[in-house]
Design an enzyme around this catalytic site. Structure first.
Site, PDB file in Angstrom:
ATOM      1  N   GLU A   8     -12.574   6.991 -20.734  1.00 24.46           N
ATOM      2  CA  GLU A   8     -12.305   7.230 -22.296  1.00 24.46           C
ATOM      3  C   GLU A   8     -12.186   8.713 -22.667  1.00 24.46           C
ATOM      4  OE1 GLU A   8     -11.211   4.720 -23.667  1.00 24.46           O
ATOM      5  OE2 GLU A   8     -12.359   2.817 -23.283  1.00 24.46           O
ATOM      6  N   HIS A  28     -20.533   6.706 -27.117  1.00 26.93           N
ATOM      7  CA  HIS A  28     -19.774   5.372 -27.147  1.00 26.93           C
ATOM      8  C   HIS A  28     -20.214   4.355 -26.505  1.00 26.93           C
ATOM      9  CE1 HIS A  28     -16.968   2.185 -26.437  1.00 26.93           C
ATOM     10  NE2 HIS A  28     -16.578   2.715 -25.325  1.00 26.93           N
ATOM     11  N   HIS A  30     -21.223  -0.164 -25.798  1.00 26.35           N
ATOM     12  CA  HIS A  30     -20.946  -1.619 -26.071  1.00 26.35           C
ATOM     13  C   HIS A  30     -22.467  -2.354 -26.776  1.00 26.35           C
ATOM     14  CE1 HIS A  30     -17.530  -1.424 -22.819  1.00 26.35           C
ATOM     15  NE2 HIS A  30     -17.533  -0.484 -23.693  1.00 26.35           N
ATOM     16  N   TYR A  84     -27.437   0.279 -48.375  1.00 24.85           N
ATOM     17  CA  TYR A  84     -27.167   1.840 -48.570  1.00 24.85           C
ATOM     18  C   TYR A  84     -26.962   2.372 -47.221  1.00 24.85           C
ATOM     19  CZ  TYR A  84     -31.726   3.752 -47.736  1.00 24.85           C
ATOM     20  OH  TYR A  84     -33.028   4.421 -47.003  1.00 24.85           O
ATOM     21  N   HIS A 122     -14.563  -4.452 -28.491  1.00 23.89           N
ATOM     22  CA  HIS A 122     -14.901  -3.336 -27.433  1.00 23.89           C
ATOM     23  C   HIS A 122     -16.049  -3.031 -27.803  1.00 23.89           C
ATOM     24  CE1 HIS A 122     -13.344   0.323 -25.162  1.00 23.89           C
ATOM     25  NE2 HIS A 122     -14.840   0.058 -25.053  1.00 23.89           N
ATOM     26  N   TYR A 145     -29.940  15.096 -46.699  1.00 23.84           N
ATOM     27  CA  TYR A 145     -30.840  14.462 -46.116  1.00 23.84           C
ATOM     28  C   TYR A 145     -31.331  14.919 -44.553  1.00 23.84           C
ATOM     29  CZ  TYR A 145     -33.831  10.403 -44.287  1.00 23.84           C
ATOM     30  OH  TYR A 145     -34.672   9.537 -44.047  1.00 23.84           O
TER      31      TYR A 145
HETATM   32  P1  13P Z   1     -16.219   4.606 -17.914  1.00 23.49           P
HETATM   33  O1  13P Z   1     -17.382   4.115 -17.163  1.00 23.49           O
HETATM   34  O2  13P Z   1     -14.826   5.098 -17.351  1.00 23.49           O
HETATM   35  O3  13P Z   1     -16.814   5.654 -18.982  1.00 23.49           O
HETATM   36  O4  13P Z   1     -15.753   3.403 -18.850  1.00 23.49           O
HETATM   37  C1  13P Z   1     -16.895   2.568 -19.619  1.00 23.49           C
HETATM   38  C2  13P Z   1     -16.207   2.075 -20.801  1.00 23.49           C
HETATM   39  O5  13P Z   1     -17.158   1.645 -21.798  1.00 23.49           O
HETATM   40  C3  13P Z   1     -14.835   1.937 -21.342  1.00 23.49           C
HETATM   41  O6  13P Z   1     -14.665   1.547 -22.531  1.00 23.49           O
END
Ligand code: 13P
Length: 242
Positions: free
Chosen positions: A101, A120, A122, A145, A187, A240
């Protein structure tokens, strides 16, 4: 009478000076490892980065692709230069491949001065909500809020695109316009900040919001706060901090 000869204490052993970059690499690996304990990730899912200049070159340090975080060391972190006009793909520097990514991490640093760290994940509640048609259409509405902690009256959900593609990066940057967090359809989520600590804290907050919104939906569906109140809260968040 001469006294005992002066004893010179031994020199302390010379410690190698830890390069600043290694400290940042360590912070990145520590943050990545903390994600599963925080209930935000598992295995090698997700990726993290920080903006990092080398010499005169603007760039980023990013977690490697497909390596479970519990096996990741500071030497597995990859540096990439920023190529703002994307005249070509940046050449990564490291013994591993950068996260698949890297495009949205790269594009966020290239286009947003306010972003110095990207997380990022999941995270399960964010991901479950990002699979619902209503959330894909409207995002997370102003049911609480704290939605304003991401910078606006809602938290958008970027449309689906295959992981690792430029299309996903483009969708993510559009969903993050004027915001510090978004969901990614089918995702997961992205949180950004001026520091890794801030991006991580926002990721935790977003997963709490998603869990709470899912609970409210299951209880019949929440009411939402009016736009003028959310505008006041967004304003208050500007100030804040501890
Ligand atoms: P990577 O291991 O390449 O970072 O990918 C994991 C992932 O969450 C792809 O969206």
């Amino acid at each position: 009478v001469a006294g005992p000869p002066a004893v010179t204490p031994p020199e302390p052993p010379e410690l190698p000076e830890r390069p600043a970059e290694d400290a940042v690499r360590l912070a990145l690996v520590d943050a990545a490892r903390s994600l599963s304990g925080l209930g935000l990730n598992h295995g090698s899912a997700g990726n993290l980065s920080v903006r990092w200049h080398r010499g005169g070159a603007d760039g980023l340090l990013i977690t490697p692709s497909a390596l479970p975080y519990d096996r990741c060391t500071i030497d597995d972190v990859v540096w990439m230069p920023l190529v703002p006009d994307r005249s070509g793909d940046p050449r990564p520097d490291g013994r591993r491949r950068p996260s698949s990514e890297w495009r949205f991490h790269h594009d966020l640093y290239a286009r947003r001065d306010d972003v110095d760290a990207v997380v990022h994940t999941h995270a399960p509640h964010c991901t479950a909500l990002a699979c619902l048609p209503s959330v894909q259409r409207d995002g997370l509405p102003a049911f609480h809020y704290m939605v304003a902690a991401a910078g606006g009256a809602d938290i958008r959900c970027a449309p689906y695109a295959t992981f690792g593609t430029q299309a996903l990066s483009d969708h993510a940057l559009a969903a993050l316009r004027g915001r510090r967090a978004c969901l990614l359809a089918h995702h997961g989520m992205i949180a950004v900040g001026a520091t890794l600590e801030a991006a991580l804290a926002l990721a935790v907050e977003l997963e709490w919001l998603a869990r709470t919104y899912a609970l409210a939906l299951s209880l019949g569906g929440p009411a939402t706060l009016p736009a003028d109140e959310m505008a006041r809260v967004v304003e208050r968040f500007r100030d804040y901090r501890p």
